[in-house]
Design a protein around this motif. Sequence first.
Motif, short mmCIF file in Angstrom:
data_model
loop_
_atom_site.label_atom_id
_atom_site.label_comp_id
_atom_site.label_asym_id
_atom_site.label_seq_id
_atom_site.Cartn_x
_atom_site.Cartn_y
_atom_site.Cartn_z
N VAL A 141 0.85 -1.20 0.00
CA VAL A 141 0.00 0.00 0.00
C VAL A 141 0.88 1.25 0.00
N ARG A 142 0.68 2.12 -0.97
CA ARG A 142 1.44 3.38 -1.04
C ARG A 142 0.61 4.55 -0.54
N ALA A 143 -0.71 4.43 -0.65
CA ALA A 143 -1.58 5.51 -0.16
C ALA A 143 -2.96 4.93 0.11
N ALA A 144 -3.66 5.55 1.07
CA ALA A 144 -5.02 5.12 1.38
C ALA A 144 -5.91 6.34 1.52
N GLY A 145 -7.12 6.25 1.00
CA GLY A 145 -8.07 7.35 1.11
C GLY A 145 -8.86 7.23 2.40
N LEU A 146 -9.25 8.39 2.95
CA LEU A 146 -10.06 8.41 4.17
C LEU A 146 -11.51 8.74 3.80
N ASN A 147 -12.44 8.21 4.56
CA ASN A 147 -13.86 8.44 4.31
C ASN A 147 -14.59 8.54 5.64
N PRO A 148 -15.74 9.27 5.65
CA PRO A 148 -16.49 9.35 6.91
C PRO A 148 -16.81 7.98 7.51
N ASP A 192 -0.60 9.65 -9.63
CA ASP A 192 0.26 9.18 -8.53
C ASP A 192 -0.60 8.40 -7.54
N PHE A 193 0.09 7.70 -6.62
CA PHE A 193 -0.64 6.81 -5.71
C PHE A 193 -1.61 7.59 -4.82
N ALA A 194 -1.19 8.75 -4.33
CA ALA A 194 -2.06 9.50 -3.41
C ALA A 194 -3.35 9.92 -4.10
N THR A 195 -3.24 10.35 -5.35
CA THR A 195 -4.44 10.78 -6.08
C THR A 195 -5.32 9.57 -6.39
N ALA A 196 -4.69 8.46 -6.79
CA ALA A 196 -5.48 7.27 -7.13
C ALA A 196 -6.23 6.73 -5.91
N ALA A 197 -5.60 6.82 -4.73
CA ALA A 197 -6.24 6.29 -3.52
C ALA A 197 -7.48 7.08 -3.13
N ALA A 198 -7.63 8.29 -3.69
CA ALA A 198 -8.77 9.14 -3.35
C ALA A 198 -10.02 8.78 -4.16
N VAL A 199 -9.87 7.89 -5.14
CA VAL A 199 -10.97 7.67 -6.09
C VAL A 199 -11.99 6.61 -5.66
N PRO A 200 -11.56 5.41 -5.22
CA PRO A 200 -12.50 4.28 -5.28
C PRO A 200 -13.82 4.48 -4.54
N LEU A 201 -13.80 4.73 -3.25
CA LEU A 201 -15.06 4.71 -2.51
C LEU A 201 -15.99 5.86 -2.93
N ALA A 202 -15.47 7.07 -2.96
CA ALA A 202 -16.32 8.21 -3.30
C ALA A 202 -16.72 8.18 -4.77
N GLY A 203 -15.77 7.80 -5.64
CA GLY A 203 -16.07 7.76 -7.08
C GLY A 203 -17.14 6.72 -7.40
N LEU A 204 -17.00 5.53 -6.83
CA LEU A 204 -17.99 4.47 -7.09
C LEU A 204 -19.36 4.86 -6.52
N THR A 205 -19.36 5.50 -5.35
CA THR A 205 -20.63 5.92 -4.75
C THR A 205 -21.38 6.85 -5.71
N ALA A 206 -20.65 7.83 -6.23
CA ALA A 206 -21.28 8.80 -7.14
C ALA A 206 -21.78 8.12 -8.41
N LEU A 207 -20.96 7.25 -8.99
CA LEU A 207 -21.36 6.56 -10.23
C LEU A 207 -22.58 5.68 -10.00
N VAL A 256 -9.35 13.40 1.52
CA VAL A 256 -8.20 13.38 2.44
C VAL A 256 -7.53 12.02 2.29
N VAL A 257 -6.18 12.04 2.24
CA VAL A 257 -5.42 10.83 1.91
C VAL A 257 -4.23 10.71 2.85
N VAL A 258 -3.83 9.47 3.17
CA VAL A 258 -2.54 9.25 3.85
C VAL A 258 -1.60 8.50 2.91
N THR A 259 -0.29 8.83 3.00
CA THR A 259 0.68 8.13 2.16
C THR A 259 1.61 7.30 3.05
N MET A 260 1.88 6.08 2.63
CA MET A 260 2.67 5.16 3.44
C MET A 260 4.16 5.41 3.20
#
Length: 333
Positions: free
Chosen positions: A34-41, A118-133, A329-333
């Motif tokens: 894991v290089r980065a992880a996205g945060l969610n409520p 980059d990894f930090a930007t990619a980690a911000a996509v999955p949960l919020a992006g899929l929710t919206a789609l 918001v994202v954290v990078t490992m």
Amino acid sequence: MRAYVLERYGGPEGARLADVAAPEPGPREILVDVRAAGLNPVDFKFRQGMLRPIYRPPLPVVLGNELAGAVMAVGSGVTRFEVGDRVFARLGKERGGAFAERACVAEEHAAPMPRDLDFATAAAVPLAGLTALQALRDELGVGPGRKVLISGGAGGVGGFAIQIAKWLGAHVTTTASPRGAALVRALGADAVIDYTAGGLSHTTERFDAGFDLIGGTTLDEMFGVMKPGTKIVSVAALPEPQTALRDLGGRRLLAALFWMASFGIRARARRANVRYRYLFMHPSGAELAELGGLIEQGKLRVVVDRTFPFDRIAEALAYLEGGRAKGKVVVTM
Ligand SMILES: NC(=O)c1ccc[n+]([C@@H]2O[C@H](COP(=O)([O-])OP(=O)(O)OC[C@H]3O[C@@H](n4cnc5c(N)ncnc54)[C@H](OP(=O)(O)O)[C@@H]3O)[C@@H](O)[C@H]2O)c1
């Protein structure tokens, strides 16, 4: 490996960075560096114990729901990924574990990372992006010319929702404070309603579809500005019984509980002649690859508000919990 582990439900003191054993991939899983992880409520709601009626894994458990990284190993049945591939994913809900140096991901939940991200930007996509789609395309069937109302457009999900609704051809109105107005306009919102100055109560506009990211009185006001026969999908209020039964393992007691809890919302929806549905987003590598395609084509921009180093994850979560994030918001490992 280092991981952010929940030991007790409640405040931030119940979770800490700790050394734990790295997970081992099952036959249909990949092990990700894991290089980065996205945060969610959902991360702090889970820590607070708000999700206990629905999910109750034995503690301790590694928190975190979405990541980007490089494949380190693959299970014997994996066909789509190889060691070294750059991937991003929303992890399975029963698994979690993204706030760690290594995580296992079901092959079907992962997708190749978009080129040039980059990894930090990619980690911000999955949960919020899929929710919206899933909300806008699959649940609301938004299409060209439809007037869509999105509450809370400046946050993690809202940033994707505005852009995806525009990509689907809709006319987009969103609620935001003056702090978020410039951002939502830059993302394509056609009209912005200032929720700090009267909000939806002042609008004479009527909408064809509603996507609610706020709940409470905002959702209540949304019912008042919808055209009759239309639909609101919320991810922030309460599940109605049909969704609870379908998405929470067919547990009838839980569906009955949500029947009671959502009674007021459903009554409000009936009075407004508007259908109400709650959405539990679901992980999907295939849909994530679609979002990746939109990003590569320049049709979807990822808005990262702040990036924190992994050892400051508690601070990152507190920042998100403050409720003012603009984008992700994202954290990078
Ligand atoms: N059911 C599911 O599957 C699912 C999936 C994803 C998310 N969710 C839920 O959806 C909600 C939104 O998630 P998120 O990641 O977008 O949250 P977020 O990033 O924390 O949202 C923060 C944003 O909300 C804005 N905001 C706060 N109060 C507002 C109001 N009354 N009206 C309009 N905007 C307001 C803030 O703007 P200002 O600072 O300008 O006020 C801030 O920019 C959360 O409750 C989350 O748990 C559910």
